[in-house]
Write a protein that holds these residues in place. Structure first.
Motif: not given
Length: 366
Positions: A247, A278, A272-276, A252
């Motif tokens: 990141n 896909h 995924i929950k922290s949008q770090n 990606e």
């Protein structure tokens, strides 16, 4: 590269507390590693960001002595190497500030015009993780990607074995010098990997084998590829470090979702929950997000992913294929399914990788 040039590059690489990003800055300011090693401390301190701490041990004769020994190892064992300014240095790694100034390799690595992905995860991989990893690589095989991993237990070796099985190039990034293999039980895969791929490391043959080495090598795993896929991970683990590094490189990151109560899914779910990362449910998600070339190979991937649709899902998928993006209400009306039931079926189809949700409550077939 001349013997003398390599000698001074190795010496600079051996300086503690300097780091690769600082070493690159010094080289670019003075023109070469030799010029850096011979420069007076006063002139180096004039360079922005260079302080006494980093230069404290720069002029110790020990670095040139140690470099001479490592140079002998490189020559005696015919080790390949790439300087960060060389043409054969991995292109994507060139864009990483902390990428190694000198990268050692063994095997038959070819990264020219290749699609490259890194696959990492827990050393305690589950049967579900093994199945997903093997299927992902099999489905991607028509696109001939290079599979990068860390050659460790669990997800790493599962990914690299799957690459071998599908005749894909695979690269193992090691946390030690090329004078050894860890874990030793994986020695049986070395010849196969080197025949179509190989190994990378920035560690010397004389470097001690330490736990922190694994964290350091993770930057190479993340830096080599355009995307990192985390298959399974506990709440804490080295693969999450690799995801963070990826990141930071603006690459990606993908994570495979799992049930909330599963210990080996907590790390992926948190990414995924922290949008770090896909959410990835199959090869088509990765192909779409990376905008890889579409064509017969991609269609082959999609066809494989759609084989598990049940009779209630097939008319929804057919409708979306024929009519493009559609809202939930239109799907339910056309397929003569209650809206609440259509929503549930669409969720199941998304998890199977057959459709994707879009803004505005729209859905489209993959």
């Amino acid at each position: 590269m001349k013997h003398t040039d390599l000698h001074y590059i190795l010496a600079l690489q051996n300086v503690p507390n300097l780091g690769d990003s600082t070493a690159k800055k010094l080289i670019r300011n003075l023109g070469s590693a030799e010029a850096v090693m011979k420069a007076k401390k006063e002139s180096l301190l004039k360079i922005d960001g260079i302080g006494n701490t980093k230069l404290k041990d720069l002029h110790s004769p020990e670095h040139l002595r140690a470099a001479e020994e490592e140079l002998k190892f490189i020559e005696d064992h015919k080790i390949d190497y790439a300087y960060f300014e060389d043409k054969d240095y991995p292109e994507k790694l060139k864009h990483c500030l902390d990428g190694p100034i000198l990268l050692f390799s063994r095997g038959n690595i070819d990264l020219q015009n290749k699609k490259i992905i890194s696959i990492v995860g827990t050393r305690r991989i589950t049967t579900h993780g093994i199945s997903f990893c093997e299927q992902l690589i099999e489905d991607l095989s028509p696109l001939n990607p290079v599979i990068v991993s860390g050659f460790a237990y669990g997800v790493d070796i599962t990914a690299q074995k799957a690459a071998i099985k599908n005749n894909l190039q695979t690269i193992g990034c090691l946390a030690h010098g090329l004078n050894q293999i860890y874990p030793k039980v994986h020695s049986k895969y070395v010849a196969q990997i080197e025949s179509n791929g190989g190994f990378y490391t920035d560690f010397w043959s004389s470097n001690p084998f330490e736990r922190n080495n694994f964290l350091k090598r993770n930057r190479i795993i993340a830096g080599l590829s355009e995307a990192t896929v985390v298959i399974e991970s506990a709440e804490k683990g080295g693969s999450l470090v690799t995801a963070d590094i990826a990141n930071s490189y603006n690459r990606e990151v993908f994570a495979v979702p799992g049930r909330p109560g599963d210990s080996q899914s907590k790390g992926c779910n948190n990414l995924i929950k922290s949008q770090n990362a896909h959410l990835i449910t199959g090869a088509a998600d990765l192909v779409y997000m990376l905008n890889w070339d579409t064509g017969p190979a991609t269609k082959g991937i999609q066809k494989q992913l759609f084989l598990d649709l049940d009779p209630q899902e097939e008319p929804i998928h057919t409708y979306l294929i024929e009519n493009g993006k559609q809202q939930l209400d239109s799907i339910a009306l056309h397929c003569e399914i209650p809206t609440y039931k259509a929503a549930g079926l669409l969720l199941e189809m998304e998890l199977k990788g057959a459709i994707r949700p879009l803004p505005g409550k729209l859905f489209e077939a993959i």
